[in-house]
Motif scaffolding. Structure first.
Motif, PDB file in Angstrom:
ATOM      1  N   ASP A 225      28.250  37.958  42.892  1.00  0.00           N
ATOM      2  CA  ASP A 225      29.698  37.783  43.028  1.00  0.00           C
ATOM      3  C   ASP A 225      30.062  36.345  42.670  1.00  0.00           C
ATOM      4  OD1 ASP A 225      32.316  37.504  43.833  1.00  0.00           O
ATOM      5  OD2 ASP A 225      32.008  38.233  45.872  1.00  0.00           O
ATOM      6  N   LEU A 226      30.670  36.156  41.491  1.00  0.00           N
ATOM      7  CA  LEU A 226      31.152  34.849  41.055  1.00  0.00           C
ATOM      8  C   LEU A 226      32.672  34.911  40.952  1.00  0.00           C
ATOM      9  CD1 LEU A 226      28.506  34.042  38.279  1.00  0.00           C
ATOM     10  CD2 LEU A 226      28.476  33.371  40.676  1.00  0.00           C
ATOM     11  N   THR A 227      33.320  35.151  42.071  1.00  0.00           N
ATOM     12  CA  THR A 227      34.774  35.303  42.102  1.00  0.00           C
ATOM     13  C   THR A 227      35.353  34.491  43.248  1.00  0.00           C
ATOM     14  OG1 THR A 227      34.880  37.207  43.609  1.00  0.00           O
ATOM     15  CG2 THR A 227      34.452  37.683  41.285  1.00  0.00           C
ATOM     16  N   ARG A 228      36.685  34.337  43.216  1.00  0.00           N
ATOM     17  CA  ARG A 228      37.378  33.633  44.283  1.00  0.00           C
ATOM     18  C   ARG A 228      38.715  34.336  44.552  1.00  0.00           C
ATOM     19  NH1 ARG A 228      34.906  28.776  45.277  1.00  0.00           N
ATOM     20  NH2 ARG A 228      36.629  27.925  46.470  1.00  0.00           N
ATOM     21  N   VAL A 229      39.347  33.942  45.628  1.00  0.00           N
ATOM     22  CA  VAL A 229      40.678  34.395  46.032  1.00  0.00           C
ATOM     23  C   VAL A 229      40.641  35.883  46.385  1.00  0.00           C
ATOM     24  CG1 VAL A 229      43.150  34.160  45.596  1.00  0.00           C
ATOM     25  CG2 VAL A 229      41.576  32.584  44.523  1.00  0.00           C
ATOM     26  N   ILE A 230      41.441  36.763  45.772  1.00  0.00           N
ATOM     27  CA  ILE A 230      41.594  38.111  46.317  1.00  0.00           C
ATOM     28  C   ILE A 230      41.016  39.196  45.414  1.00  0.00           C
ATOM     29  CG2 ILE A 230      43.253  39.855  47.099  1.00  0.00           C
ATOM     30  CD1 ILE A 230      45.097  37.571  47.921  1.00  0.00           C
ATOM     31  N   ALA A 231      41.425  39.249  44.163  1.00  0.00           N
ATOM     32  CA  ALA A 231      41.078  40.408  43.325  1.00  0.00           C
ATOM     33  C   ALA A 231      39.575  40.596  43.186  1.00  0.00           C
ATOM     34  CB  ALA A 231      41.728  40.264  41.950  1.00  0.00           C
ATOM     35  N   GLY A 232      38.869  39.557  42.740  1.00  0.00           N
ATOM     36  CA  GLY A 232      37.425  39.667  42.597  1.00  0.00           C
ATOM     37  C   GLY A 232      36.729  39.951  43.911  1.00  0.00           C
ATOM     38  N   PRO A 233      37.054  39.193  44.979  1.00  0.00           N
ATOM     39  CA  PRO A 233      36.442  39.497  46.281  1.00  0.00           C
ATOM     40  C   PRO A 233      36.746  40.896  46.803  1.00  0.00           C
ATOM     41  CG  PRO A 233      37.252  37.250  46.272  1.00  0.00           C
ATOM     42  CD  PRO A 233      37.714  37.877  44.983  1.00  0.00           C
ATOM     43  N   VAL A 234      37.926  41.459  46.528  1.00  0.00           N
ATOM     44  CA  VAL A 234      38.199  42.847  46.918  1.00  0.00           C
ATOM     45  C   VAL A 234      37.263  43.796  46.165  1.00  0.00           C
ATOM     46  CG1 VAL A 234      39.886  44.728  46.727  1.00  0.00           C
ATOM     47  CG2 VAL A 234      40.558  42.539  47.718  1.00  0.00           C
ATOM     48  N   CYS A 235      37.037  43.516  44.881  1.00  0.00           N
ATOM     49  CA  CYS A 235      36.101  44.339  44.105  1.00  0.00           C
ATOM     50  C   CYS A 235      34.716  44.303  44.734  1.00  0.00           C
ATOM     51  CB  CYS A 235      36.050  43.825  42.667  1.00  0.00           C
ATOM     52  SG  CYS A 235      34.709  44.538  41.676  1.00  0.00           S
ATOM     53  N   THR A 236      34.186  43.101  44.970  1.00  0.00           N
ATOM     54  CA  THR A 236      32.816  43.002  45.476  1.00  0.00           C
ATOM     55  C   THR A 236      32.716  43.444  46.927  1.00  0.00           C
ATOM     56  OG1 THR A 236      33.212  40.633  45.894  1.00  0.00           O
ATOM     57  CG2 THR A 236      32.134  41.233  43.824  1.00  0.00           C
ATOM     58  N   ARG A 237      33.781  43.262  47.701  1.00  0.00           N
ATOM     59  CA  ARG A 237      33.802  43.795  49.066  1.00  0.00           C
ATOM     60  C   ARG A 237      33.697  45.317  49.044  1.00  0.00           C
ATOM     61  NH1 ARG A 237      39.359  43.150  52.271  1.00  0.00           N
ATOM     62  NH2 ARG A 237      39.894  44.789  50.786  1.00  0.00           N
ATOM     63  N   THR A 238      34.350  45.945  48.077  1.00  0.00           N
ATOM     64  CA  THR A 238      34.286  47.396  47.947  1.00  0.00           C
ATOM     65  C   THR A 238      32.886  47.847  47.536  1.00  0.00           C
ATOM     66  OG1 THR A 238      36.637  47.428  47.341  1.00  0.00           O
ATOM     67  CG2 THR A 238      35.342  49.399  46.829  1.00  0.00           C
ATOM     68  N   LEU A 239      32.263  47.096  46.623  1.00  0.00           N
ATOM     69  CA  LEU A 239      30.898  47.428  46.215  1.00  0.00           C
ATOM     70  C   LEU A 239      29.928  47.286  47.385  1.00  0.00           C
ATOM     71  CD1 LEU A 239      30.881  45.662  42.727  1.00  0.00           C
ATOM     72  CD2 LEU A 239      31.242  48.095  43.206  1.00  0.00           C
ATOM     73  N   ALA A 240      30.140  46.260  48.215  1.00  0.00           N
ATOM     74  CA  ALA A 240      29.308  46.107  49.418  1.00  0.00           C
ATOM     75  C   ALA A 240      29.543  47.257  50.390  1.00  0.00           C
ATOM     76  CB  ALA A 240      29.607  44.766  50.095  1.00  0.00           C
ATOM     77  N   LEU A 241      30.800  47.675  50.508  1.00  0.00           N
ATOM     78  CA  LEU A 241      31.137  48.802  51.376  1.00  0.00           C
ATOM     79  C   LEU A 241      30.384  50.058  50.949  1.00  0.00           C
ATOM     80  CD1 LEU A 241      33.180  49.790  53.649  1.00  0.00           C
ATOM     81  CD2 LEU A 241      34.685  50.435  51.751  1.00  0.00           C
ATOM     82  N   LEU A 242      30.188  50.197  49.638  1.00  0.00           N
ATOM     83  CA  LEU A 242      29.499  51.371  49.098  1.00  0.00           C
ATOM     84  C   LEU A 242      27.981  51.209  49.111  1.00  0.00           C
ATOM     85  CD1 LEU A 242      31.862  52.180  46.087  1.00  0.00           C
ATOM     86  CD2 LEU A 242      31.790  53.282  48.331  1.00  0.00           C
ATOM     87  N   GLY A 243      27.488  50.119  49.678  1.00  0.00           N
ATOM     88  CA  GLY A 243      26.053  49.978  49.881  1.00  0.00           C
ATOM     89  C   GLY A 243      25.351  48.956  49.031  1.00  0.00           C
ATOM     90  N   ALA A 244      26.044  48.293  48.097  1.00  0.00           N
ATOM     91  CA  ALA A 244      25.385  47.308  47.250  1.00  0.00           C
ATOM     92  C   ALA A 244      25.020  46.062  48.054  1.00  0.00           C
ATOM     93  CB  ALA A 244      26.298  46.930  46.081  1.00  0.00           C
ATOM     94  N   ASP A 245      23.946  45.403  47.633  1.00  0.00           N
ATOM     95  CA  ASP A 245      23.572  44.094  48.165  1.00  0.00           C
ATOM     96  C   ASP A 245      24.358  43.069  47.360  1.00  0.00           C
ATOM     97  OD1 ASP A 245      22.407  41.764  49.048  1.00  0.00           O
ATOM     98  OD2 ASP A 245      20.432  42.161  48.189  1.00  0.00           O
ATOM     99  N   VAL A 246      25.416  42.521  47.961  1.00  0.00           N
ATOM    100  CA  VAL A 246      26.310  41.601  47.255  1.00  0.00           C
ATOM    101  C   VAL A 246      26.039  40.175  47.719  1.00  0.00           C
ATOM    102  CG1 VAL A 246      28.705  40.958  46.789  1.00  0.00           C
ATOM    103  CG2 VAL A 246      28.076  43.376  46.991  1.00  0.00           C
ATOM    104  N   LEU A 247      25.768  39.294  46.763  1.00  0.00           N
ATOM    105  CA  LEU A 247      25.549  37.881  47.030  1.00  0.00           C
ATOM    106  C   LEU A 247      26.650  37.085  46.348  1.00  0.00           C
ATOM    107  CD1 LEU A 247      23.847  35.502  48.082  1.00  0.00           C
ATOM    108  CD2 LEU A 247      22.501  35.657  45.952  1.00  0.00           C
ATOM    109  N   ARG A 248      27.485  36.464  47.158  1.00  0.00           N
ATOM    110  CA  ARG A 248      28.562  35.643  46.602  1.00  0.00           C
ATOM    111  C   ARG A 248      28.073  34.208  46.451  1.00  0.00           C
ATOM    112  NH1 ARG A 248      34.968  34.812  47.901  1.00  0.00           N
ATOM    113  NH2 ARG A 248      35.032  32.594  47.427  1.00  0.00           N
ATOM    114  N   ILE A 249      28.370  33.638  45.278  1.00  0.00           N
ATOM    115  CA  ILE A 249      27.993  32.258  44.971  1.00  0.00           C
ATOM    116  C   ILE A 249      29.258  31.429  44.785  1.00  0.00           C
ATOM    117  CG2 ILE A 249      26.866  30.749  43.297  1.00  0.00           C
ATOM    118  CD1 ILE A 249      24.895  32.387  44.898  1.00  0.00           C
ATOM    119  N   ASP A 250      29.325  30.290  45.473  1.00  0.00           N
ATOM    120  CA  ASP A 250      30.443  29.359  45.315  1.00  0.00           C
ATOM    121  C   ASP A 250      29.921  27.982  44.943  1.00  0.00           C
ATOM    122  OD1 ASP A 250      33.207  30.465  46.113  1.00  0.00           O
ATOM    123  OD2 ASP A 250      31.889  31.317  47.637  1.00  0.00           O
TER     124      ASP A 250
END
Length: 458
Positions: A225-250
């Motif tokens: 996850d190389l995103t910030r603010v709302i749209a990208g984080p909503v996408c990756t939050r949804t992928l995590a909800l569906l079971g993905a191992d999501v690693l956000r990098i800032d």
């Protein structure tokens, strides 16, 4: 006559409240066709009315976007709760940390009148607020009144130029441009392309298989996850909800506001890492998907151009989200700015005077759910066909979609309902967090990790 005196709600000939549900169904069918999502034997009932009152079809857009993510996960959107969807889109309004609602908007973010119209600014990040003050030649302790006076003395074009030249964010509150929106709608809402890989040899990536009872659709998938603010984080939050191992990098030099991270960080790990480091390339080599939310020009400077990543890392699914699209690679933006520039703010003006806004940051949230639908679908396709793929969308493209949907002369009244069933509660590093529950039926969030608290490893 000042442009601000010309505000009038724009109602096209096809104005009809009942058309919004049909438009939502049509949008969902379009997304299904673009992505090749098979809804199987599911027969969807007429879309419910999502209580996001506005002149534009915000509720229909929200229903279709969330439904696309549900269908992509192999589930049925029949049980979508319209109130739950509305709360998810307005999650910042129900968020509390230790019982307090955090300040969501900077005093430098908003609509400001000029000598010939209005501008919209965004100053939520400290460096953007500092740039706005610099562009307007204001002191560091300048209050909103000083901003108002400084902008009231400028023409719109001059105000935007002064702020953006200093590195700040401002756009004119513009009129709708139907020809521009039609041209944007001629292109896919989710633009998917397959990329030839540099090498056929690559680390074995996980494959999605038919889900067993109790398993999550994206179990085993690694998403960077190389995103910030709302749209990208909503996408990756949804992928995590569906079971993905999501690693956000800032990046180390740009902390995320705590409330913003907690509002969209559910189920993800969070690490700090320079994007130019060799460690990031290792993470990419072992990822199944990467979601990019930075400006296209910034990605190029960091060596993260989508085509380059897709060729270098065979089998990688690359999702690119931007505010304005790849045609404006250096232009930064946020939902509120796209609403203003695209004509939405004028359409949503309450009385033809001060500009208005959608009842939620619906461009952000919709882009997030739509992109999550695309990533989920492409991961499934990779399991069958192999190959690297890129999917792109932008807030401006989503705005064009909304502007092409039926609209009403006046927004419907707000609907009062009990929000308590739609709230989730977590303990995050000793803080009591209350957030919105997932819009996707049948799934529940895991708690966000504190920002930057994890190591940059899978």
């Amino acid at each position: 006559m000042p442009a601000s005196a010309d505000f009038r709600p724009v109602v096209p000939p096809h104005d009809e409240a009942s058309g919004n549900g049909d438009a939502g169904a049509a949008l969902l069918d379009g997304v299904r066709r673009e992505l090749g999502i098979d809804r199987g034997s599911t027969v969807l009932p007429p879309p419910p009315t999502v209580p996001l009152p506005s002149r534009l079809a915000t509720g229909a857009l929200a229903w279709a976007s969330v439904s696309a993510a549900v269908l992509a996960a192999g589930c049925s959107p029949v049980s979508l709760d319209p109130a739950r969807v509305a709360i998810a889109y307005r999650s910042d309004r129900v968020l509390t940390i230790d019982g307090d609602a955090p300040p969501v908007w900077s005093p430098y973010s908003g609509f400001w009148e000029t000598t010939d119209g209005w501008v919209r600014t965004h100053g939520n990040y400290p460096h953007h607020a500092a740039a706005l003050r610099a562009g307007l030649h204001l002191r560091e302790d300048a209050d909103p009144a000083a901003v108002r006076v400084a902008l009231a003395e400028r023409r719109t074009a001059s105000a935007v130029s002064d702020i953006t030249s200093a590195g700040g964010l401002a756009v004119p509150v513009a009129v709708e441009r139907p020809a521009v929106d039609r041209a944007l709608r001629e292109r896919p809402l989710l633009e998917v392309s397959r990329v030839d890989e540099e090498s056929a040899s690559h680390p074995r990536r996980s494959e999605l298989t038919a889900t067993s009872p109790g398993s999550l659709p994206l179990s085993g998938m690694r998403v960077l996850d190389l995103t910030r603010v709302i749209a990208g984080p909503v996408c990756t939050r949804t992928l995590a909800l569906l079971g993905a191992d999501v690693l956000r990098i800032d990046p180390p030099h740009l902390p995320e506001p705590a409330w913003q991270h907690l509002d969209t960080g559910h189920g993800k790990r969070s690490a700090i890492l320079d994007a130019r480091s060799a460690r990031l390339q290792v993470l990419l080599a072992e990822a199944d998907a990467v979601v990019l939310g930075y400006r296209p020009a910034a990605l190029d400077r960091l060596g993260l151009h989508p085509e380059l990543l897709a060729r270098r890392h065979p089998g990688l699914i690359v999702a690119q989200l931007s505010a304005w699209g790849t045609e404006s690679p250096d232009l930064a933006g946020f939902d509120s700015l796209v609403q203003a520039e695209s004509g939405i703010s004028r359409i949503e003006s309450a009385e033809g005077g001060r500009p208005g806004a959608l009842p939620a940051q619906a461009l952000d949230h919709s882009a997030g759910y739509l992109l999550a639908a695309a990533v989920t679908t492409l991961l499934r396709r990779r399991s069958r066909e192999g190959g690297s793929r890129i999917v792109r969308t932008s807030l401006r493209r989503v705005a064009a979609e909304l502007l092409g949907m039926p609209r009403r002369g006046d927004p419907a009244a707000e609907v009062d309902f009990d929000v308590r069933p739609h709230l989730a509660r977590f303990d995050v590093d000793g803080s009591a967090l209350v957030t919105a529950r997932p819009a996707l039926p049948g799934f529940e969030f895991r708690a966000p990790h504190p920002w930057g608290s994890d190591q940059p490893v899978w």
